[in-house]
Write a protein that holds these residues in place. Structure first.
Motif, short mmCIF file in Angstrom:
data_model
loop_
_atom_site.label_atom_id
_atom_site.label_comp_id
_atom_site.label_asym_id
_atom_site.label_seq_id
_atom_site.Cartn_x
_atom_site.Cartn_y
_atom_site.Cartn_z
N ARG A 103 37.96 -13.68 75.82
CA ARG A 103 38.97 -13.52 74.56
C ARG A 103 39.46 -12.99 73.84
NH1 ARG A 103 39.27 -16.18 78.78
NH2 ARG A 103 39.44 -18.24 78.90
N GLN A 104 40.73 -13.13 73.07
CA GLN A 104 41.02 -12.23 71.75
C GLN A 104 41.78 -12.49 70.70
OE1 GLN A 104 43.93 -8.46 72.96
NE2 GLN A 104 42.35 -7.25 70.73
N VAL A 105 41.38 -13.00 69.48
CA VAL A 105 42.31 -13.52 68.88
C VAL A 105 42.78 -12.60 67.15
CG1 VAL A 105 41.36 -15.65 68.96
CG2 VAL A 105 40.06 -14.35 67.40
N PHE A 106 43.93 -13.12 66.76
CA PHE A 106 44.47 -11.57 65.81
C PHE A 106 45.00 -12.20 64.43
CE2 PHE A 106 46.08 -11.27 70.41
CZ PHE A 106 45.92 -10.08 70.48
N ASN A 107 44.77 -11.88 63.62
CA ASN A 107 44.75 -12.37 62.05
C ASN A 107 45.99 -13.14 61.70
OD1 ASN A 107 45.68 -9.26 62.64
ND2 ASN A 107 45.83 -9.32 59.95
N ASP A 108 46.95 -12.48 62.99
CA ASP A 108 48.70 -12.79 62.45
C ASP A 108 48.85 -13.92 63.10
OD1 ASP A 108 48.30 -11.57 64.97
OD2 ASP A 108 50.74 -10.10 64.43
N ARG A 109 48.22 -14.53 63.93
CA ARG A 109 48.75 -15.64 64.35
C ARG A 109 47.82 -17.08 64.02
NH1 ARG A 109 47.51 -14.13 70.91
NH2 ARG A 109 48.89 -12.18 70.61
N ARG A 110 48.47 -17.49 63.19
CA ARG A 110 47.69 -18.41 61.85
C ARG A 110 47.57 -20.16 62.65
NH1 ARG A 110 50.56 -14.81 58.89
NH2 ARG A 110 48.38 -13.89 57.72
N TYR A 111 46.78 -20.74 62.27
CA TYR A 111 47.10 -22.30 62.23
C TYR A 111 47.14 -23.77 61.17
CZ TYR A 111 45.41 -26.95 64.05
OH TYR A 111 45.75 -28.57 64.54
N VAL A 112 47.82 -24.23 61.16
CA VAL A 112 47.81 -24.73 59.24
C VAL A 112 46.96 -26.00 60.11
CG1 VAL A 112 50.28 -26.19 59.68
CG2 VAL A 112 48.85 -25.38 57.87
N SER A 113 45.82 -26.29 59.28
CA SER A 113 45.70 -27.73 60.20
C SER A 113 45.90 -28.96 58.95
CB SER A 113 43.70 -27.90 59.51
OG SER A 113 43.47 -28.76 59.93
N THR A 114 46.33 -29.75 59.25
CA THR A 114 46.81 -31.00 58.08
C THR A 114 46.57 -32.15 58.33
OG1 THR A 114 48.11 -32.05 60.18
CG2 THR A 114 49.53 -30.14 58.09
N TYR A 115 45.03 -31.33 59.11
CA TYR A 115 44.48 -32.86 58.88
C TYR A 115 43.51 -33.48 57.82
CZ TYR A 115 39.81 -35.90 59.51
OH TYR A 115 39.00 -36.63 60.50
N THR A 117 43.65 -33.42 52.66
CA THR A 117 44.22 -32.96 51.77
C THR A 117 43.26 -31.76 51.07
OG1 THR A 117 45.78 -35.00 51.93
CG2 THR A 117 45.96 -33.05 50.11
N PRO A 118 43.98 -30.87 50.80
CA PRO A 118 45.52 -30.46 51.44
C PRO A 118 45.13 -29.43 52.04
CG PRO A 118 43.91 -28.42 49.25
CD PRO A 118 43.11 -29.57 49.78
N SER A 119 46.47 -28.42 52.89
CA SER A 119 46.35 -28.60 54.11
C SER A 119 46.05 -26.88 54.29
CB SER A 119 48.08 -28.09 54.58
OG SER A 119 48.24 -29.45 54.68
N ARG A 120 45.69 -26.80 54.98
CA ARG A 120 44.68 -24.70 55.58
C ARG A 120 45.22 -24.34 56.42
NH1 ARG A 120 40.11 -26.31 52.40
NH2 ARG A 120 39.33 -28.34 51.25
N TRP A 121 45.48 -23.23 56.17
CA TRP A 121 45.31 -22.18 57.01
C TRP A 121 44.59 -21.51 57.86
CZ3 TRP A 121 50.12 -20.67 58.88
CH2 TRP A 121 51.11 -21.71 58.97
N GLN A 122 44.50 -21.45 59.23
CA GLN A 122 43.46 -20.84 59.49
C GLN A 122 44.23 -19.54 60.56
OE1 GLN A 122 42.04 -22.60 63.18
NE2 GLN A 122 40.63 -20.92 63.87
N ASN A 123 43.79 -18.60 59.59
CA ASN A 123 43.91 -17.03 60.35
C ASN A 123 42.89 -16.77 62.16
OD1 ASN A 123 45.57 -16.28 58.66
ND2 ASN A 123 43.77 -15.12 57.65
N PHE A 124 43.59 -15.84 62.25
CA PHE A 124 42.93 -16.06 63.57
C PHE A 124 42.54 -17.27 65.13
CE2 PHE A 124 40.64 -12.62 61.55
CZ PHE A 124 41.14 -11.26 62.10
N SER A 125 44.10 -17.58 64.56
CA SER A 125 43.16 -18.95 65.50
C SER A 125 43.28 -19.26 67.10
CB SER A 125 44.86 -19.44 65.50
OG SER A 125 45.65 -21.19 66.09
N ALA A 126 42.08 -19.91 66.79
CA ALA A 126 41.61 -20.41 68.28
C ALA A 126 42.67 -21.28 69.19
CB ALA A 126 40.76 -21.38 67.73
N PHE A 127 44.19 -21.23 68.95
CA PHE A 127 45.41 -22.24 69.70
C PHE A 127 45.98 -21.15 70.07
CE2 PHE A 127 43.66 -25.21 66.76
CZ PHE A 127 43.02 -26.07 67.95
N ALA A 128 45.80 -20.02 69.71
CA ALA A 128 46.45 -18.93 70.51
C ALA A 128 45.79 -17.25 70.86
CB ALA A 128 47.24 -18.39 68.78
N GLN A 129 44.97 -17.48 71.51
CA GLN A 129 44.12 -16.59 72.50
C GLN A 129 44.78 -16.05 73.22
OE1 GLN A 129 40.23 -17.81 72.75
NE2 GLN A 129 39.77 -19.47 71.36
#
Length: 185
Positions: A103-115, A117-129
């Motif tokens: 599996r390979q993940v990238f810093n420019d593929r981000r995921y925002v968690s709205t679970y 508050t406040p919302s948090r960005w996750q670089n190297f998104s586990a949802f975009a491998q």
């Protein structure tokens, strides 16, 4: 480019530059160790962890990636004779991984968690491998096979080694790999 990016790039490239002078023997030792380990026992396995750093090109910013995969297969070296030329060519032995095993993940593929508050960005998104495979041949060449991108092959040739780290370039993109041997049983 801000100062922290320049510093990160320099720190990443330093082992590549320092190890480039006298490292051919060290790569032979590192590569031979991996081949010996796989050939000792059918349950031996090598976990490979790697990082890459690609400089910005045009409007695309720099990209860093992190990947993991395992080497489990062994293909012995072979020789091919070309009767038209009379030349015998050696095909290097190699250690391989299975398709889509890494599996390979990238810093420019981000995921925002709205679970929360406040919302948090996750670089190297586990949802975009991306799915990858690895090969290591007995000359030290590492090949990263990008299964998610039509099995594009990225060859890292003429690597340098320092300890358990193998580093090299594919064009202007820097790559570094570490190897962890273990027994699956």
């Amino acid at each position: 480019m801000n100062a922290s990016r320049k510093l990160a790039g320099l720190l990443f490239a330093l082992p590549l530059l320092v190890g480039a002078e006298a490292s051919a023997g060290a790569c032979t030792t590192l590569v031979n160790s991996q081949f010996s380990w796989i050939q000792q026992n059918g349950g031996n396995y090598i976990n490979v962890t790697g990082v890459s750093l690609k400089q910005s090109v045009g409007t695309v910013g720099p990209v860093a990636s992190y990947f993991t995969g395992g080497l489990t297969g062994y293909v012995a070296a072979s020789f091919v004779f070309n009767p038209a030329t009379g030349v015998v060519t050696r095909i290097p032995g190699r250690l391989t991984s299975t398709v889509n095993s890494g599996r390979q993940v990238f810093n420019d593929r981000r995921y925002v968690s709205t679970y929360a508050t406040p919302s948090r960005w996750q670089n190297f998104s586990a949802f975009a491998q991306d799915n990858v495979q690895l090969e290591l041949d007995d000359t030290g060449k590492v090949t990263l096979i990008l299964n998610s991108w039509s099995n594009t092959r990225v060859n890292i040739t003429a690597p340098t080694c320092e300890g358990n780290v193998l580093s090299g370039f594919a064009g202007t993109q820097a790559h570094s790999f570490t190897f962890e041997q273990f027994y699956l049983g």
